[in-house]
Design a protein around this motif. Sequence first.
Motif, PDB file in Angstrom:
ATOM      1  N   SER A  97       0.837  -1.213   0.000  1.00 13.86           N
ATOM      2  CA  SER A  97       0.000   0.000   0.000  1.00 13.86           C
ATOM      3  C   SER A  97       0.862   1.249   0.000  1.00 13.86           C
ATOM      4  O   SER A  97       0.483   2.258  -0.569  1.00 13.86           O
ATOM      5  N   MET A  98       2.021   1.173   0.655  1.00 10.08           N
ATOM      6  CA  MET A  98       2.907   2.333   0.669  1.00 10.08           C
ATOM      7  C   MET A  98       3.816   2.360  -0.555  1.00 10.08           C
ATOM      8  O   MET A  98       4.638   3.248  -0.691  1.00 10.08           O
ATOM      9  N   ARG A  99       3.648   1.357  -1.417  1.00 13.04           N
ATOM     10  CA  ARG A  99       4.405   1.290  -2.683  1.00 13.04           C
ATOM     11  C   ARG A  99       5.910   1.281  -2.457  1.00 13.04           C
ATOM     12  O   ARG A  99       6.665   2.039  -3.076  1.00 13.04           O
ATOM     13  N   TYR A 196      14.093   5.868  -5.689  1.00 13.00           N
ATOM     14  CA  TYR A 196      12.737   6.019  -5.133  1.00 13.00           C
ATOM     15  C   TYR A 196      12.350   7.498  -5.165  1.00 13.00           C
ATOM     16  O   TYR A 196      13.094   8.346  -4.673  1.00 13.00           O
ATOM     17  N   LEU A 198      10.153   9.551  -3.772  1.00  8.60           N
ATOM     18  CA  LEU A 198       9.832  10.399  -2.617  1.00  8.60           C
ATOM     19  C   LEU A 198      10.421   9.793  -1.347  1.00  8.60           C
ATOM     20  O   LEU A 198       9.686   9.418  -0.430  1.00  8.60           O
ATOM     21  N   ILE A 216     -11.405   9.030   1.643  1.00  8.46           N
ATOM     22  CA  ILE A 216     -10.306   8.826   0.699  1.00  8.46           C
ATOM     23  C   ILE A 216      -9.824   7.366   0.597  1.00  8.46           C
ATOM     24  O   ILE A 216      -9.164   7.001  -0.374  1.00  8.46           O
ATOM     25  N   GLU A 219     -10.365   5.532  -2.703  1.00  7.21           N
ATOM     26  CA  GLU A 219      -9.489   6.035  -3.774  1.00  7.21           C
ATOM     27  C   GLU A 219      -8.083   5.452  -3.637  1.00  7.21           C
ATOM     28  O   GLU A 219      -7.450   5.103  -4.631  1.00  7.21           O
ATOM     29  N   THR A 220      -7.604   5.333  -2.398  1.00  6.16           N
ATOM     30  CA  THR A 220      -6.246   4.789  -2.226  1.00  6.16           C
ATOM     31  C   THR A 220      -6.199   3.329  -2.696  1.00  6.16           C
ATOM     32  O   THR A 220      -5.236   2.897  -3.304  1.00  6.16           O
ATOM     33  N   TRP A 222      -8.186   1.873  -4.948  1.00  8.30           N
ATOM     34  CA  TRP A 222      -8.320   1.775  -6.402  1.00  8.30           C
ATOM     35  C   TRP A 222      -6.990   2.141  -7.077  1.00  8.30           C
ATOM     36  O   TRP A 222      -6.567   1.494  -8.043  1.00  8.30           O
ATOM     37  N   ALA A 223      -6.329   3.151  -6.548  1.00  7.53           N
ATOM     38  CA  ALA A 223      -5.027   3.550  -7.097  1.00  7.53           C
ATOM     39  C   ALA A 223      -4.065   2.364  -7.026  1.00  7.53           C
ATOM     40  O   ALA A 223      -3.314   2.077  -7.964  1.00  7.53           O
TER      41      ALA A 223
ATOM     42  N   LEU B   8     -11.392  15.003  -4.408  1.00  6.79           N
ATOM     43  CA  LEU B   8     -10.135  14.283  -4.660  1.00  6.79           C
ATOM     44  C   LEU B   8     -10.412  12.936  -5.316  1.00  6.79           C
ATOM     45  O   LEU B   8     -11.247  12.178  -4.832  1.00  6.79           O
ATOM     46  N   TRP B  10      -8.691   9.236  -7.198  1.00  6.68           N
ATOM     47  CA  TRP B  10      -7.536   8.358  -6.981  1.00  6.68           C
ATOM     48  C   TRP B  10      -6.320   8.844  -7.757  1.00  6.68           C
ATOM     49  O   TRP B  10      -5.191   8.608  -7.378  1.00  6.68           O
ATOM     50  N   LEU B  13      -3.788  11.238  -5.950  1.00  2.08           N
ATOM     51  CA  LEU B  13      -2.957  10.780  -4.837  1.00  2.08           C
ATOM     52  C   LEU B  13      -1.504  10.623  -5.264  1.00  2.08           C
ATOM     53  O   LEU B  13      -1.214  10.211  -6.381  1.00  2.08           O
ATOM     54  N   ILE B  15       2.132   8.634  -4.981  1.00  2.00           N
ATOM     55  CA  ILE B  15       2.404   7.200  -4.861  1.00  2.00           C
ATOM     56  C   ILE B  15       2.305   6.803  -3.385  1.00  2.00           C
ATOM     57  O   ILE B  15       2.795   7.519  -2.518  1.00  2.00           O
ATOM     58  N   GLY B  16       1.645   5.687  -3.160  1.00  2.00           N
ATOM     59  CA  GLY B  16       1.502   5.179  -1.797  1.00  2.00           C
ATOM     60  C   GLY B  16       0.785   6.154  -0.870  1.00  2.00           C
ATOM     61  O   GLY B  16       0.925   6.067   0.346  1.00  2.00           O
ATOM     62  N   SER B  17       0.016   7.087  -1.461  1.00  2.00           N
ATOM     63  CA  SER B  17      -0.710   8.110  -0.683  1.00  2.00           C
ATOM     64  C   SER B  17       0.228   8.876   0.249  1.00  2.00           C
ATOM     65  O   SER B  17      -0.161   9.279   1.348  1.00  2.00           O
TER      66      SER B  17
END
Lengths: 391, 97
Positions: A97-99, A196, A198, A216, A219-220, A222-223, B8, B10, B13, B15-17
Amino acid sequence: MAQRLGMEVSVALGEAVKLADADVIAAYPITPQTHIVEHLAELVADGELDAEYIPVESEHSAMSACLGAAASGARTFTASAGQGLELMHEVLYVASSMRLPIVMAVVNRALSAPLSVWGDHSDAMAVRDTGWIQLFTENGQDVVDQVLCAFRIAEDRRVLLPVMIHLDGFHLSHVIEPITLPEQTQVEQFLGTNQYPLPLHPNKPVAMGDFGPPFIYTETKWAQEVNLRKSKEVVLECWQEFGRTFKRHYQPVEGYHSEDARVLLLTMGSFSETAMTAIERMRQNGQEVGLIRLRLWRPFPFSEVRRAVKNAELLIVLDRAISFGGPGGPVCSEIRSALYNQEKRPKIVSFVGGLGGRDITVDGFEQIITRGIEIGQKGSEQEFEIFGVRE
Amino acid sequence: MAKPESELTWRDLEIGSIVTEPGNASQYRTGDWRSQRPSHDFAKCIKCGLCYIFCPEGCLSQTAEGYFEADLFYCKGCGICAQECPTGAIAMQQEEE
Ligand code: SF4
Ligand code: SF4
């Protein structure tokens, strides 16, 4: 020149991580993964690999340390198995989830109880929905190659997801095989450096893994889903590039005498190699059988699976895990749903076998296929059959 | 946040919110979690600051006169300040809606 050497697969895996020049390794030893982390600890202690080796107190901590390392932009590796993988379960979701582009080798082991250190896929199936890219491997060379690919896929800007490489405990992890380790310079070129976008850095503060209220959260998720699905293109691209550079080629779904086969068997992992021998033997006896090996487990290769089975009349799926009280093997359920809406699709028969390290021999695979054909013709009362159980 | 919460998507957002705007949690109204609000009786207050120290939300601040007041945008109404006040200067009052 890259040399071909006889090597234990676990050691070769460690060497691949060294070739990838990992920055941080945080791991807790557990059978049958132990030789991998022992070898890496040795490489770091001997100064052969310039990395931070964090000997943590549990697998939960191992994955947590990996989160921090990957968040700071370090190339991060860990390995686990069975109960250890289960103990890090909740953190696996956080990583995806945090990619965070973490690479993990999972040396597949059966889950307790009764205690078993031997291999099957019940650990892999329990982490199916954690949002990681997941690859299954068949032999030692494949393992080394996938470790290198995994770093490249995970760290690709378009992906930024953790990758799990599954290899069968003992049956694959502990065997000695001839393996070619690529040249360091070639690997450096293939992988590049981890950038990376960020990272945690005092000059540019960011907050990771925040609070996601109902407005939100959807949305997270689905992303995340869109991202994991799209990563398939990068996986394919990576394997193409790997093929060009190292002359070994990989596909999400691989066939063996499958093009013209009326009956197909589907397997995952190192048992596929034994299954191939069985297919070869049955072919020589005039049977139109073939094999499909599923290499890419997540993201699931829908179109490739559909294409691979479209001409078959019968598809026999062998799972090495049970979905208790459910429709049979977990892989088989997914194959069924992937094919259900297709106009032309084979009949599907589900087998579970090879649990807790029990071998399936060439004869065994022949029996599975023969019984599968029989079920295909006569049907069965059961949702699935378990191979080789003593009644 | 550039857009209002409800707009907002998706695609907006990171990356990784990841949150790239430091301190934007201060835009989050935790005050609407509250069912009771603290009310200070300054006549009883000895300005000891215990309420300020114990408030888990950090939403109490000292006025020019030395008394403490809660910022109701953030105050969650937990009642800890009222519990800790040695002189009973804080009473928790039911919110109307
Ligand atoms: S009620 Fe709780 S949150 Fe509100 S001011 Fe008192 S201690 Fe702080
Ligand atoms: S704890 Fe009570 S007496 Fe002390 S400063 Fe706060 S309100 Fe005043």
